[in-house]
Design a protein around this motif. Sequence first.
Motif, mmCIF file in Angstrom:
data_model
loop_
_atom_site.group_PDB
_atom_site.id
_atom_site.type_symbol
_atom_site.label_atom_id
_atom_site.label_comp_id
_atom_site.label_asym_id
_atom_site.label_seq_id
_atom_site.Cartn_x
_atom_site.Cartn_y
_atom_site.Cartn_z
ATOM 1 N N PRO A 58 -8.336 -60.274 -13.477
ATOM 2 C CA PRO A 58 -9.037 -61.527 -13.959
ATOM 3 C C PRO A 58 -8.829 -62.517 -12.861
ATOM 4 O O PRO A 58 -9.629 -63.645 -13.244
ATOM 5 C CB PRO A 58 -8.340 -61.761 -15.343
ATOM 6 C CG PRO A 58 -7.245 -60.929 -15.323
ATOM 7 C CD PRO A 58 -7.380 -59.721 -14.372
ATOM 8 N N ASP A 59 -7.589 -62.634 -12.387
ATOM 9 C CA ASP A 59 -7.482 -63.802 -11.396
ATOM 10 C C ASP A 59 -7.693 -63.426 -9.979
ATOM 11 O O ASP A 59 -7.176 -64.207 -9.029
ATOM 12 C CB ASP A 59 -5.829 -63.798 -11.576
ATOM 13 C CG ASP A 59 -5.504 -64.181 -12.955
ATOM 14 O OD1 ASP A 59 -6.261 -65.047 -13.681
ATOM 15 O OD2 ASP A 59 -4.427 -63.780 -13.339
ATOM 16 N N THR A 60 -8.847 -62.643 -9.647
ATOM 17 C CA THR A 60 -9.225 -62.460 -8.255
ATOM 18 C C THR A 60 -9.656 -63.528 -7.789
ATOM 19 O O THR A 60 -10.604 -64.330 -8.193
ATOM 20 C CB THR A 60 -10.298 -61.290 -8.386
ATOM 21 O OG1 THR A 60 -9.736 -60.097 -9.016
ATOM 22 C CG2 THR A 60 -10.843 -61.065 -6.870
ATOM 23 N N VAL A 61 -9.244 -63.956 -6.522
ATOM 24 C CA VAL A 61 -9.823 -65.079 -5.566
ATOM 25 C C VAL A 61 -10.401 -64.403 -4.436
ATOM 26 O O VAL A 61 -9.811 -63.713 -3.880
ATOM 27 C CB VAL A 61 -8.730 -65.985 -5.133
ATOM 28 C CG1 VAL A 61 -9.377 -67.092 -4.375
ATOM 29 C CG2 VAL A 61 -7.848 -66.387 -6.460
ATOM 30 N N PHE A 62 -11.667 -64.553 -4.082
ATOM 31 C CA PHE A 62 -12.570 -64.055 -3.156
ATOM 32 C C PHE A 62 -12.717 -64.897 -2.184
ATOM 33 O O PHE A 62 -12.609 -66.098 -2.048
ATOM 34 C CB PHE A 62 -14.045 -63.889 -3.707
ATOM 35 C CG PHE A 62 -14.006 -62.831 -4.703
ATOM 36 C CD1 PHE A 62 -14.296 -61.538 -4.249
ATOM 37 C CD2 PHE A 62 -13.961 -62.984 -5.901
ATOM 38 C CE1 PHE A 62 -14.392 -60.429 -5.108
ATOM 39 C CE2 PHE A 62 -13.997 -61.991 -6.977
ATOM 40 C CZ PHE A 62 -14.167 -60.617 -6.477
ATOM 41 N N ALA A 63 -12.823 -64.474 -0.850
ATOM 42 C CA ALA A 63 -13.206 -64.914 0.195
ATOM 43 C C ALA A 63 -14.506 -64.051 0.757
ATOM 44 O O ALA A 63 -14.421 -62.897 0.599
ATOM 45 C CB ALA A 63 -12.241 -64.775 1.496
ATOM 46 N N VAL A 64 -15.459 -64.710 1.201
ATOM 47 C CA VAL A 64 -16.941 -64.289 1.285
ATOM 48 C C VAL A 64 -17.303 -64.315 2.748
ATOM 49 O O VAL A 64 -17.419 -65.637 2.974
ATOM 50 C CB VAL A 64 -17.935 -64.615 0.418
ATOM 51 C CG1 VAL A 64 -19.352 -63.597 0.616
ATOM 52 C CG2 VAL A 64 -17.522 -64.028 -1.130
ATOM 53 N N GLY A 65 -17.665 -63.345 3.703
ATOM 54 C CA GLY A 65 -18.191 -63.498 4.952
ATOM 55 C C GLY A 65 -19.578 -63.428 4.852
ATOM 56 O O GLY A 65 -20.173 -63.290 3.973
ATOM 57 N N GLU A 66 -20.338 -63.426 6.145
ATOM 58 C CA GLU A 66 -21.634 -63.317 6.336
ATOM 59 C C GLU A 66 -22.049 -62.010 6.750
ATOM 60 O O GLU A 66 -23.131 -61.719 6.996
ATOM 61 C CB GLU A 66 -22.118 -64.500 6.950
ATOM 62 C CG GLU A 66 -21.557 -64.409 8.734
ATOM 63 C CD GLU A 66 -22.394 -65.731 9.293
ATOM 64 O OE1 GLU A 66 -23.427 -66.358 8.801
ATOM 65 O OE2 GLU A 66 -21.855 -66.380 10.462
ATOM 66 N N TRP A 67 -20.847 -61.200 7.402
ATOM 67 C CA TRP A 67 -21.225 -60.016 8.071
ATOM 68 C C TRP A 67 -21.527 -58.960 6.933
ATOM 69 O O TRP A 67 -20.373 -57.947 6.777
ATOM 70 C CB TRP A 67 -20.305 -59.702 9.258
ATOM 71 C CG TRP A 67 -20.589 -58.611 10.055
ATOM 72 C CD1 TRP A 67 -21.834 -57.522 9.952
ATOM 73 C CD2 TRP A 67 -19.662 -58.086 11.260
ATOM 74 N NE1 TRP A 67 -21.809 -56.729 11.090
ATOM 75 C CE2 TRP A 67 -20.803 -57.116 11.872
ATOM 76 C CE3 TRP A 67 -18.510 -58.345 11.712
ATOM 77 C CZ2 TRP A 67 -20.118 -56.308 12.848
ATOM 78 C CZ3 TRP A 67 -18.165 -57.873 12.673
ATOM 79 C CH2 TRP A 67 -18.793 -56.697 13.475
ATOM 80 N N LEU A 68 -22.337 -59.189 6.129
ATOM 81 C CA LEU A 68 -22.564 -57.983 5.133
ATOM 82 C C LEU A 68 -24.087 -57.888 4.533
ATOM 83 O O LEU A 68 -24.674 -58.770 4.892
ATOM 84 C CB LEU A 68 -21.422 -58.467 3.844
ATOM 85 C CG LEU A 68 -21.389 -59.820 3.570
ATOM 86 C CD1 LEU A 68 -22.593 -60.693 3.284
ATOM 87 C CD2 LEU A 68 -20.319 -60.073 2.453
ATOM 88 N N ASN A 69 -24.276 -56.906 3.594
ATOM 89 C CA ASN A 69 -25.577 -56.842 2.944
ATOM 90 C C ASN A 69 -25.682 -57.888 1.706
ATOM 91 O O ASN A 69 -25.735 -57.577 0.653
ATOM 92 C CB ASN A 69 -25.717 -55.381 2.464
ATOM 93 C CG ASN A 69 -25.599 -54.579 3.813
ATOM 94 O OD1 ASN A 69 -26.176 -54.803 4.755
ATOM 95 N ND2 ASN A 69 -25.119 -53.157 3.606
ATOM 96 N N ALA A 70 -25.659 -58.996 2.141
ATOM 97 C CA ALA A 70 -25.795 -60.205 1.055
ATOM 98 C C ALA A 70 -26.106 -61.274 1.621
ATOM 99 O O ALA A 70 -25.669 -61.717 2.956
ATOM 100 C CB ALA A 70 -24.686 -60.068 0.178
#
Length: 328
Positions: A211-223
Amino acid sequence: GRHLKMIPEAVKEICDTLSKKPSVVMICITCVDALLGTDMERVCRKSEELVELPVRPCYMYALTREGRKPPMVHVRQSIYSLLQPRKKKGNVVNLLGYFSPVIDNCELYTYLQSAGVKTIHEISRSEDFEDYLSMAEANFNLVLHPEARFAAQDFHEKLNIPSIELRRMYQLDKIQNQYHALAQTLGVTFDDTNGYRAASETIERFKTLHPDTVFAVGEWLNADPFELSLALVRYGFKVSEIYGTITEDNFSFIRLLAKLSPDTKVYSNTEPTMLYYADTNSDVTVSIGKDAGYYHSACPNIPWNDEKQPFGYAGVCLLFKRLTEVMA
């Protein structure tokens, strides 16, 4: 400019040395020719005369990366430029946008088949050149990536094949709205209850475990990193950092993110000072994308850039299954 006369000769020399004659030759050119003002259409015509094969230019101009027509837009146009008008078949559709196929269990295939579509063409699944040419028989195109819009426009102008755009989304309500809009356009009804439920349950299972997950999201991905981040925030997670190149398509997502998650930081991978990035004070617990994994090497990471393309409810399910596995 004398080197331009050598290109047709080089094309002929290569074709002559091959045991199997190619179906088509593509000449890829970079920014140097853009700055020189090279007329590659003429060079390709000269090459065609020598080898008696279709020869097409493929413009890889990196300087247009953030412009109206980035390199991958030109590439997609070049790839479909060989198609010639054919008699249309009402039960054939093309999926445009990716250079590799959509994941096999994507519900989009099932929905199209339920609407009476018998043949679904994807260029990456074409078995041979003739199979590729049969894409010109399609009744309509589904554009799954914004960079294929100009290619779809060429389809409409040259082959009289209209198109409908479906974006890759990770927000369940947006996925549902797109499918309902597609069904309405086709004059049918899609029963997406099972797909929606399966994706919702997969998200909830992950949320219960972490429940306490903190994300870092990059751009080298399928999204689209901003749309994916918005989806994660709407599901109740925290997105601390995003690494991405902001384009016109991102603004709607960024505006909503600014309201829902004003503390989220946005970094540009093309900024030279990112060489000095350090995650010493970061609260990130998991990263998505190879670039995000580089910045947070001590955290669990899913690269999320497989060859087969995630899409729709099946794509959301696969994402959270991968996250569950890596967090375990």
